[in-house]
Every structure is written in structure tokens, then in C-alpha cells.
Design a protein around this motif. Sequence first.
Motif, PDB file in Angstrom:
ATOM      1  N   GLN A   4       0.824  -1.208   0.000  1.00 21.12           N
ATOM      2  CA  GLN A   4       0.000   0.000   0.000  1.00 21.12           C
ATOM      3  C   GLN A   4       0.861   1.262   0.000  1.00 21.12           C
ATOM      4  O   GLN A   4       0.531   2.250  -0.662  1.00 21.12           O
ATOM      5  CB  GLN A   4      -0.937   0.016   1.209  1.00 21.12           C
ATOM      6  CG  GLN A   4      -1.907   1.191   1.225  1.00 21.12           C
ATOM      7  CD  GLN A   4      -2.818   1.207   0.014  1.00 21.12           C
ATOM      8  OE1 GLN A   4      -3.484   0.212  -0.257  1.00 21.12           O
ATOM      9  NE2 GLN A   4      -2.848   2.302  -0.732  1.00 21.12           N
ATOM     10  N   LYS A   5       1.974   1.224   0.722  1.00 17.57           N
ATOM     11  CA  LYS A   5       2.854   2.399   0.758  1.00 17.57           C
ATOM     12  C   LYS A   5       3.417   2.699  -0.629  1.00 17.57           C
ATOM     13  O   LYS A   5       3.505   3.865  -1.037  1.00 17.57           O
ATOM     14  CB  LYS A   5       3.998   2.181   1.755  1.00 17.57           C
ATOM     15  CG  LYS A   5       4.874   3.405   1.945  1.00 17.57           C
ATOM     16  CD  LYS A   5       5.933   3.186   3.025  1.00 17.57           C
ATOM     17  CE  LYS A   5       5.290   3.126   4.399  1.00 17.57           C
ATOM     18  NZ  LYS A   5       6.321   3.075   5.474  1.00 17.57           N
ATOM     19  N   LEU A   6       3.778   1.649  -1.370  1.00 14.86           N
ATOM     20  CA  LEU A   6       4.266   1.841  -2.728  1.00 14.86           C
ATOM     21  C   LEU A   6       3.176   2.471  -3.600  1.00 14.86           C
ATOM     22  O   LEU A   6       3.440   3.411  -4.363  1.00 14.86           O
ATOM     23  CB  LEU A   6       4.706   0.506  -3.325  1.00 14.86           C
ATOM     24  CG  LEU A   6       5.060   0.495  -4.818  1.00 14.86           C
ATOM     25  CD1 LEU A   6       6.187   1.471  -5.126  1.00 14.86           C
ATOM     26  CD2 LEU A   6       5.425  -0.915  -5.281  1.00 14.86           C
ATOM     27  N   LEU A   7       1.945   1.977  -3.495  1.00 17.30           N
ATOM     28  CA  LEU A   7       0.840   2.539  -4.271  1.00 17.30           C
ATOM     29  C   LEU A   7       0.602   4.003  -3.904  1.00 17.30           C
ATOM     30  O   LEU A   7       0.333   4.830  -4.780  1.00 17.30           O
ATOM     31  CB  LEU A   7      -0.433   1.729  -4.043  1.00 17.30           C
ATOM     32  CG  LEU A   7      -0.436   0.296  -4.584  1.00 17.30           C
ATOM     33  CD1 LEU A   7      -1.750  -0.394  -4.228  1.00 17.30           C
ATOM     34  CD2 LEU A   7      -0.215   0.265  -6.091  1.00 17.30           C
ATOM     35  N   ASP A   8       0.703   4.304  -2.628  1.00 18.40           N
ATOM     36  CA  ASP A   8       0.519   5.694  -2.184  1.00 18.40           C
ATOM     37  C   ASP A   8       1.593   6.605  -2.769  1.00 18.40           C
ATOM     38  O   ASP A   8       1.293   7.712  -3.244  1.00 18.40           O
ATOM     39  CB  ASP A   8       0.546   5.777  -0.656  1.00 18.40           C
ATOM     40  CG  ASP A   8      -0.666   5.115  -0.008  1.00 18.40           C
ATOM     41  OD1 ASP A   8      -1.674   4.896  -0.700  1.00 18.40           O
ATOM     42  OD2 ASP A   8      -0.590   4.811   1.208  1.00 18.40           O
ATOM     43  N   LEU A  27      -6.051   0.672 -10.535  1.00 15.29           N
ATOM     44  CA  LEU A  27      -5.411  -0.605 -10.247  1.00 15.29           C
ATOM     45  C   LEU A  27      -6.254  -1.732 -10.832  1.00 15.29           C
ATOM     46  O   LEU A  27      -7.477  -1.751 -10.683  1.00 15.29           O
ATOM     47  CB  LEU A  27      -5.290  -0.782  -8.727  1.00 15.29           C
ATOM     48  CG  LEU A  27      -4.651  -2.073  -8.211  1.00 15.29           C
ATOM     49  CD1 LEU A  27      -3.149  -2.079  -8.500  1.00 15.29           C
ATOM     50  CD2 LEU A  27      -4.903  -2.213  -6.696  1.00 15.29           C
ATOM     51  N   HIS A  28      -5.605  -2.675 -11.513  1.00 15.60           N
ATOM     52  CA  HIS A  28      -6.315  -3.841 -12.029  1.00 15.60           C
ATOM     53  C   HIS A  28      -5.448  -5.072 -11.798  1.00 15.60           C
ATOM     54  O   HIS A  28      -4.489  -5.031 -11.038  1.00 15.60           O
ATOM     55  CB  HIS A  28      -6.676  -3.663 -13.513  1.00 15.60           C
ATOM     56  CG  HIS A  28      -5.513  -3.584 -14.442  1.00 15.60           C
ATOM     57  ND1 HIS A  28      -5.106  -4.633 -15.229  1.00 15.60           N
ATOM     58  CD2 HIS A  28      -4.654  -2.563 -14.712  1.00 15.60           C
ATOM     59  CE1 HIS A  28      -4.065  -4.280 -15.958  1.00 15.60           C
ATOM     60  NE2 HIS A  28      -3.763  -3.036 -15.670  1.00 15.60           N
ATOM     61  N   ILE A  43       2.263  -5.762 -10.185  1.00 16.62           N
ATOM     62  CA  ILE A  43       1.273  -4.737  -9.861  1.00 16.62           C
ATOM     63  C   ILE A  43       0.878  -4.062 -11.167  1.00 16.62           C
ATOM     64  O   ILE A  43       1.726  -3.495 -11.863  1.00 16.62           O
ATOM     65  CB  ILE A  43       1.831  -3.710  -8.860  1.00 16.62           C
ATOM     66  CG1 ILE A  43       2.149  -4.389  -7.527  1.00 16.62           C
ATOM     67  CG2 ILE A  43       0.825  -2.576  -8.644  1.00 16.62           C
ATOM     68  CD1 ILE A  43       2.764  -3.463  -6.479  1.00 16.62           C
ATOM     69  N   ASP A  44      -0.400  -4.146 -11.505  1.00 13.35           N
ATOM     70  CA  ASP A  44      -0.902  -3.665 -12.793  1.00 13.35           C
ATOM     71  C   ASP A  44      -1.639  -2.343 -12.614  1.00 13.35           C
ATOM     72  O   ASP A  44      -2.596  -2.260 -11.825  1.00 13.35           O
ATOM     73  CB  ASP A  44      -1.854  -4.695 -13.392  1.00 13.35           C
ATOM     74  CG  ASP A  44      -1.167  -6.025 -13.674  1.00 13.35           C
ATOM     75  OD1 ASP A  44      -0.284  -6.043 -14.542  1.00 13.35           O
ATOM     76  OD2 ASP A  44      -1.507  -7.031 -13.018  1.00 13.35           O
ATOM     77  N   ALA A  72       9.165  -2.927  -5.771  1.00 17.62           N
ATOM     78  CA  ALA A  72       7.931  -3.641  -6.108  1.00 17.62           C
ATOM     79  C   ALA A  72       8.149  -5.142  -5.904  1.00 17.62           C
ATOM     80  O   ALA A  72       9.273  -5.589  -5.625  1.00 17.62           O
ATOM     81  CB  ALA A  72       7.549  -3.350  -7.557  1.00 17.62           C
ATOM     82  N   PRO A  73       7.100  -5.956  -6.024  1.00 23.23           N
ATOM     83  CA  PRO A  73       7.291  -7.410  -5.948  1.00 23.23           C
ATOM     84  C   PRO A  73       8.192  -7.910  -7.063  1.00 23.23           C
ATOM     85  O   PRO A  73       8.556  -7.157  -7.970  1.00 23.23           O
ATOM     86  CB  PRO A  73       5.862  -7.956  -6.096  1.00 23.23           C
ATOM     87  CG  PRO A  73       5.075  -6.857  -6.700  1.00 23.23           C
ATOM     88  CD  PRO A  73       5.684  -5.589  -6.210  1.00 23.23           C
TER      89      PRO A  73
END
Length: 265
Positions: A4-8, A27-28, A43-44, A72-73
Amino acid sequence: MGYQKLLDHFSAFTQECFGDQLTGIYLHGSMAMGCFYAGKSDIDLIVIIERDIPVLQKIAFLNQMIQFNGIAPAKGLELSVVKRKYCRPFLYPTPFELHFSPMHLPWIQKDPLRYVNSMVGTDKDLAAHFMMINRYGKVLFGERITNVFGEVPEEDYADSIWADIEAAEIDIVTKPLDVILNLCRSFAFFKDRVYLSKLEGGRWGLLHVPSKYRSLISQALRAYCSDDLLQIESRTAKCFAAELLAEIRQEIRGRHFRFMEKKDV
């Protein structure tokens, strides 16, 4: 949600980078569909903008994506930047402004200007991505999905996923996990008109694919949900791919999709 921190951070940077050009961030994929596994999933993301992006702005965005990809992963970030005008009404194949993928990292790092100038055109994959955004997508920033994304015609979605799997007999040797589960979920669409994740597709396959391949699918499902590597016998994998592609071709012919008139399926 993991990462979530990466997305933020991604959302905050993208807003800063594109400013009032930015329509939204969506996000998908597996993370949006609740079947994300850090060791096996990427992460798409789709970024929608209102206007053209200057070249220098693209390069600045890509440079930061390299940094984000580093945290990222394992499979990294996969994203496209698309103009809003191509989303509603939906245009196929869909033009894109910029694409980032870990497979392009060496090119981006070596010659970002050439990459930016070369990585333009249309992408059939976007039909599948937009279809899934309409059903399962998450808004990270910006306008609601229904305001931005129009309906993706079934014909375009079918062509998109066929383009992704048509080389499965070759690809299954080097990417067995992705290909096995993608074939299952693609077969599920062509046979039952359902829109599934890889995980759901594999589970569907256990019930609908010939029983001789259930062990293969079970191995793929176990590998997808763990840190285990998928090790399979290549001959069995190729037979599986060939048989499912034959089944899918039969469904395509039976449904009379127009795209089959343009290619030999």
C-alpha cells in the motif's frame, strides 16, 4: 493491502508529475481481484491523462518508475498511460502514450529518449485490462471508473485475449505457470462467458478441462499460491496447450467472432 505504501507513493508522484493533465489512476490485475501473491504477481496499473505528454515529462516519469520498480514485488510494475478520449467510447486497438514494464528496463536505462520515441502505437492488451477495470478495478486517484471507461465490446475482448494466448504452445515451455492459468481463464471466457483472474481460471479449469490435465493445473495453482517453482514435463505441457487451444478455436468458430476472419485461428 500489501504494498500500500508503494501505491501511495506512486499515486502522489503521478499526481505531481502530470498535474491537471491527470484524469485518474486505476489498479487492475491480481491485486485488484484479491489474488495477489508477491512472489508470483506483478502490480498492474493504468494511468489516464487528458492531453499529450511532453517527451521530457515522459522521461521523468520513467526514471521514477525505475525506482518504484526496485521496491515492487519480484515481477515488478506493469503500467500504461492512455489518453481519456480513447477510453470512452472505447477504441480498439487502443493507442497508448507510454508503457513501462520490467522487461524493458535495460532499454529504458540505456537510452530513455529512444525508448520514449519508439514506445508508441496501439496495444491489444488494453482491451482485456479495461474490461477487468470495469469489473474489478480500484480507483487510486481521480474520477470514477464509470465516468472514464466505456464498455469494451465482447469482440474486442475476445481478440485481445486470443492475441495473448495464440503462441501458448511455444510460450508454455518458458512461462509454464502464466500460460497454464491464462489458458484456463481464457477457455472459461470462450466457453462460459465468465471473466476470471488467473487463480479463478485455474480453479475453473480443474472442473472443466480434461481430467488428464488436472494434476498439471493443480501443480500450477499450488505454485501460484506459494514460493514453490513450477516444474513440469515439457511434453505434457505442450499437449495441454495444444488441446486447450484447439478447444478455444472451436468455441471461437462456434461464436462467429469477426476477428477470426482476419487471421487463421
